[in-house]
Design an enzyme around this catalytic site. Structure first.
Site, PDB file in Angstrom:
ATOM      1  N   GLY A  10       0.931  -1.156   0.145  1.00 24.79           N
ATOM      2  CA  GLY A  10       0.092   0.049  -0.040  1.00 24.79           C
ATOM      3  C   GLY A  10       0.767   1.194   0.106  1.00 24.79           C
ATOM      4  O   GLY A  10       1.762   1.339   1.039  1.00 24.79           O
ATOM      5  N   GLY A  11       0.591   2.073  -1.171  1.00 23.94           N
ATOM      6  CA  GLY A  11       1.268   3.171  -0.967  1.00 23.94           C
ATOM      7  C   GLY A  11       0.354   4.479  -1.007  1.00 23.94           C
ATOM      8  O   GLY A  11       0.649   5.633  -1.302  1.00 23.94           O
ATOM      9  N   LEU A  13      -1.190   7.201   2.185  1.00 27.21           N
ATOM     10  CA  LEU A  13      -0.549   7.984   3.360  1.00 27.21           C
ATOM     11  C   LEU A  13       0.087   6.918   4.387  1.00 27.21           C
ATOM     12  O   LEU A  13       1.299   7.260   4.926  1.00 27.21           O
ATOM     13  CB  LEU A  13      -1.477   8.799   3.957  1.00 27.21           C
ATOM     14  N   HIS A 236     -21.191   8.731   4.685  1.00 25.64           N
ATOM     15  CA  HIS A 236     -20.984  10.193   4.838  1.00 25.64           C
ATOM     16  C   HIS A 236     -22.418  10.887   4.339  1.00 25.64           C
ATOM     17  O   HIS A 236     -22.943  10.494   3.476  1.00 25.64           O
ATOM     18  CB  HIS A 236     -19.887  10.458   3.899  1.00 25.64           C
ATOM     19  N   SER A 250     -17.200  17.413   0.774  1.00 25.56           N
ATOM     20  CA  SER A 250     -16.427  17.327   2.033  1.00 25.56           C
ATOM     21  C   SER A 250     -17.193  17.926   3.175  1.00 25.56           C
ATOM     22  O   SER A 250     -17.922  19.040   3.018  1.00 25.56           O
ATOM     23  CB  SER A 250     -15.014  17.896   1.979  1.00 25.56           C
ATOM     24  N   ARG A 297     -20.970  12.557  11.660  1.00 23.30           N
ATOM     25  CA  ARG A 297     -21.331  12.022  10.385  1.00 23.30           C
ATOM     26  C   ARG A 297     -22.681  11.069  10.551  1.00 23.30           C
ATOM     27  O   ARG A 297     -23.619  11.092   9.787  1.00 23.30           O
ATOM     28  CB  ARG A 297     -20.312  11.224   9.676  1.00 23.30           C
ATOM     29  N   LEU A 440      -6.754  10.691   8.332  1.00 22.37           N
ATOM     30  CA  LEU A 440      -5.272  11.127   7.487  1.00 22.37           C
ATOM     31  C   LEU A 440      -4.459  11.059   8.826  1.00 22.37           C
ATOM     32  O   LEU A 440      -3.227  10.643   8.651  1.00 22.37           O
ATOM     33  CB  LEU A 440      -5.307  12.326   7.011  1.00 22.37           C
TER      34      LEU A 440
END
Ligand code: FAD
Length: 649
Positions: A10-11, A13, A236, A250, A297, A440
Site C-alpha cells: 500500500g502506497g 498515506l 457520509h 467534504s 457523520r 489522515l
C-alpha cells in the site's frame, strides 16, 4: 542471518509514512501498490487533518480534548490508549509535514489556519485548500523517492497483493502478481505492513476510489488474520449522487459555514433561492443547536435519511437535501474550498457559490478492519474519567508514551506476529464512528509512530531464523498460481454466457444488497435476508466465468478475484451487523435502538477458517481512561405543539 527487508503493501498515506520511517531506520523496504503510489486513494482526501496547535490551545483546546472527543465521537468503541497517543502526536506530525513542504493554508498573521470539522466545537483541522490528501501524499512521495534513489526502497507498482505467507505462526513474506506480465511470485520479508485502505467497493457505489475493494484485507482474513468491528461502516452525510460512483462533498463545506436544509413544505416546486428563510427547515441546526451542521457523520446521515425517507421532505420529493454555501463570499469560498466546489461544478454543472448543492448520504469509510493490538503507555488513572468538559484544562499533559509504549513491537500488530496493519485497513482508532479529518491523522500516526514498532520487531523481537522460509514461500506462490489458472480456465469453456456467473453482475448485486441492508438503518429480518443473498452470490461465484482469457494485463482476472474477496468481507460485515444487537455510532438497528454497554461495549471479532467459515465473537475493550456517557451532542427533543385545549378551540 534472517533478511532485514520489510514489505509494505500500500502506497497511500499510511504506507508511504511507514516506508519513510523504516528506510530512515536503515531497513530495506519493498513497497507494493495496485496503482502508482501517487494515485492511491489518499490523494482524494479533501477537507483536512486534525491536530491541536497553539492557536487552538489559546481557545481552550488541547490534545486531551482531541482524544476525548474522538472517543465520544466513536461512541466508546475505539481503543482508548492508541487514540490518546495519536492525539498527543498530532501536533508533532503536522510540524513534520510542514517541514516537508506541505502548503498548509495560513492566516494573514502567518499561523497555520484551522477550520471547524464535525464533532468538535473548536477549530482544530489543518488544511491545504480542499486538496489536503494530495498535498500530504505528494510530500511523502518526495521522501520515498529520496530513499528509492538511495536503493533503500524498491517500488512494485501495478502489483496485486494476493496473500501473506505465514510460517511457524509468523509472517515471512507475501505472494503478489504483476498485473502487466501476470507473473505470480513470492517475496520474503522479516515483517509485512498492510496499508491497503478501505473497502467501499463492497457497497458498489461509494465515495472511495474504485480500487478500494478491501480484497487485500480479505486475503489476510482468509489466512487467519482477525477482523475487528466489520459492521462499523461510515456513511457520509454529504455525497454527490452519480450514475457511476458517488463523489464526496467534504465536511469542510459545513465546517466553513455550509447549512443543510429542505423546504418546510413537501415537494415545494420553487427554486431554492425563491424560498424565504422562514420556509426552510434547517433541521440539524434546530435539533442540535450546540453543534448544528457539524454534528458527527452518523448523526447527520441518519437525520438526512429520516427527512427524505421517513418524512418525505427531500428536495422535490427526491432523496436529496440542500447543502447551502450561497450566503458566503464567493472569493472566500474559492480560497478555502476551491477544489471541492470545482468537483461539484464539473459533475453536476451547477456553481455552488450561486445555487445550493443537492446531496445525499453515501458509503464512505470503514471503521472496522484488521484487528490490531498495542502495548499501553504510562497513563493509568485510578479510575476512568468522565467526559472532558469542552474548554476545561486538560487533566494530563501531552508527553510521548502516555497512551502507547513507543517502539513496542506489539503496537498495531495483527494476531500474526510480524504482520502489521496501518491506516484505514486498521480497525483501532475510530470505534463506531470516525470523526472527520481523523483518518489522515491515523494513517500518518501509524506509519510514523507504529513504524518504529516494526523496526523493533525486526531488530529485537524477531526470532533469529536460520534459513529463509523458502518452502513456505514456494507453496504459497503455487497455491495462488493455481487459483489464477483456475479463474483463467473458466474463460475458455464453451458454455453460453450466463449473467448469473458473470463477475460484474455478481458484484453489482452485492453492492445493491449491502447498501440496502448494511448501511444507515439495519434490522434483524433484513440482515437475515442479506445473509441468504450473500450465500446465493457465493454459490454463483463458485461457478464464475471470466470473459477474458488473456495472459497479459488481464484486468478481468484481478477484478474477479477481488469479487470473491469482497464477498468474504461482506459476510463479516453482515454477520457483525446481525450479532451486534444494539445501536452504537454508525450501526443503527431499528429492532435494538439503544446502546447496550453491558453486553456490547466490546470489539466484534470476525475470524475465518476453511471448515467453519466466518465466525464472530465479542472481546472486551480496555476502557480504563474515559467513562462512557450518553452520546447526545446536545440534541433538543422536538417539542410537539401543544394540543389545542378546549379553551382555545
Ligand atoms: C473522497 C474522500 C475524501 C476524504 N477526505 C478526508 C479528509 O479530508 N481527512 C481525513 O482525515 N480523511 C479523509 N478521507 C479518508 C482518508 O482519505 C482515507 O481513510 C485514507 O486516505 C486512507 O489511506 P490509506 O493509506 O490507509 O489507504 P489508501 O490511500 O487507500 O491506499 C491504499 C494503498 O493500498 C494499495 N492496495 C490496495 N489493495 C492492494 C492490493 N491487493 N495489492 C497491492 N496494493 C494494494 C493501493 O494501491 C494503495 O496504494 C476521505 C475519504 C474519501 C473517500
Amino acid at each position: 542471518m534472517h533478511t532485514q527487508r520489510v514489505i509494505v503493501v500500500g502506497g497511500g498515506l499510511a504506507g508511504l509514512a511507514a516506508c519513510v520511517r523504516l528506510a530512515e531506520a536503515g531497513l530495506d523496504v519493498d513497497l507494493f501498490s495496485l496503482v502508482p503510489v501517487k494515485r492511491s486513494h489518499s490523494v482524494c482526501a479533501q477537507g483536512g487533518i486534525n491536530a491541536c496547535n497553539d492557536v487552538a490551545r489559546q481557545q481552550g483546546y488541547s490534545e486531551y480534548e482531541h482524544f476525548d472527543e474522538t472517543i465520544y465521537g466513536g461512541d466508546y468503541l475505539a481503543d482508548q490508549h492508541p487514540v490518546l497517543e495519536m492525539a498527543n502526536w498530532a501536533p508533532r506530525i503536522i510540524d513534520l509535514l510542514d517541514r516537508m513542504g506541505v502548503p498548509f493554508n495560513r492566516t494573514s498573521e502567518g499561523f497555520r489556519d484551522l477550520r471547524l470539522f464535525g464533532g468538535s466545537l473548536f477549530k482544530r483541522t489543518h488544511f491545504a485548500g480542499a486538496t489536503t490528501g494530495q498535498q500530504l501524499l505528494y510530500a511523502l512521495d518526495e521522501q520515498t523517492r529520496r530513499y528509492a534513489s538511495e536503493g533503500k526502497i524498491t517500488k512494485y507498482e501495478f502489483w496485486d497483493f494476493l496473500a501473506p505467507v505465514v510460517d511457524d505462526g509468523r509472517a515471512v513474506g507475501i505472494v503478489a502478481q504483476d498485473l502487466r506480465t501476470m507473473q505470480v511470485r513470492s517475496f520474503p520479508a522479516a515483517a509485512v505492513v498492510m496499508a491497503t485502505g478501505g473497502c467501499g467497493l463492497v457497497f458498489g457505489k461509494s465515495t472511495n476510489s474504485v480500487i478500494c475493494t478491501g480484497a487485500a484485507a480479505a486475503r489476510c482474513f482468509k489466512h487467519g488474520v482477525w477482523y475487528g468491528n466489520p459492521e462499523m461502516i461510515q456513511v457520509h452525510p454529504t455525497a454527490i449522487p452519480g450514475a457511476d460512483k458517488l463523489r464526496l462533498m467534504s465536511e469542510s463545506a459545513r465546517g466553513e459555514g455550509g447549512r443543510v436544509w429542505v423546504p418546510r413544505k413537501a415537494r415545494d416546486a420553487r427554486r431554492a433561492r425563491d424560498i424565504p428563510d422562514a420556509e426552510r427547515y434547517y433541521f440539524l441546526e434546530e435539533k442540535y443547536p450546540k453543534y448544528g451542521n457539524i454534528v458527527p457523520r452518523d448523526i447527520a446521515t441518519r437525520e438526512i435519511f429520516d427527512i427524505c425517507v421517513n418524512q418525505g421532505l427531500g428536495v422535490g420529493g427526491e432523496n436529496s437535501v440542500y447543502l447551502d454555501l450561497t450566503h458566503k463570499d464567493p472569493e472566500y469560498l474559492t480560497r478555502k474550498l476551491g477544489g471541492i466546489l470545482e468537483i461539484y461544478e464539473k459533475f453536476v454543472g451547477v456553481d455552488p457559490r450561486v445555487e445550493p448543492m443537492k446531496i445525499f448520504p453515501g458509503v464512505h469509510y470503514s471503521m472496522g478492519g484488521l484487528y490490531t493490538v498495542f502495548e499501553p503507555g504510562r497513563y493509568t488513572p485510578r479510575e476512568a474519567l468522565d467526559k472532558h468538559r469542552s474548554g476545561a484544562g486538560a487533566p494530563i499533559g501531552a508527553e510521548v508514551g502516555l497512551g502507547m509504549s513507543p517502539g513496542d513491537p506489539r503496537n498495531m500488530s495483527t494476531n500474526i506476529p510480524g504482520l502489521y496493519a496501518f491506516g484505514e485497513v486498521n480497525f483501532a482508532y475510530h470505534g463506531a464512528n470516525r470523526l472527520g479529518a481523523n483518518a489522515l491523522l491515523s494513517c500518518l500516526f501509524d506509519g510514523l509512530f507504529c513504524g518504529q514498532s516494526v523496526v523493533s520487531y525486526v531488530r529485537d523481537a524477531l526470532p533469529k531464523a536460520p534459513e529463509p522460509r523458502q518452502a513456505a514461500l514456494d507453496a504459497a506462490a503455487r497455491a495462488e498460481e493455481n487459483h489464477a489458472a483456475a479463474l483463467l480456465a473458466s474463460a475458455s469453456g464453451s458454455a453460453e454466457p450466463d449473467a448469473s456467473t458473470n463477475p460484474y453482475v455478481i458484484h453489482k448485486e452485492l453492492g445493491v444488497e449491502m447498501t440496502s441492508a448494511c448501511t444507515v438503518v439495519k434490522s434483524g429480518p433484513r440482515l437475515e435476508q442479506c445473509r441468504a443473498k450473500l450465500a446465493e452470490l457465493r454459490e454463483r461465484f463458485s461457478k464464475v466465468r471470466l470473459g477474458d482469457a488473456a495472459t497479459w494485463t488481464n484486468q478481468t482476472l484481478s477484478f474477479t478475484r477481488g469479487v470473491g474477496d469482497m464477498l468474504l468481507i461482506a459476510e463479516a460485515i453482515c454477520l457483525g451487523s446481525i450479532e451486534r444487537r444494539e445501536s452504537r455510532g454508525a450501526h443503527y438497528r431499528t429492532d435494538f435502538q439503544e446502546r447496550d454497554d453491558a453486553n456490547f461495549m466490546k470489539t466484534s471479532l470476525a475470524k475465518y477458517d476453511p471448515q467453519r467459515g466466518v465466525t464472530l465473537e465479542f472481546v472486551p475493550i480496555d476502557a480504563t481512561l474515559v467513562r462512557p456517557t450518553a452520546r447526545t451532542y446536545g440534541k433538543v427533543e422536538k417539542k410537539e405543539p401543544a394540543a389545542p385545549s378546549m379553551a382555545t378551540v
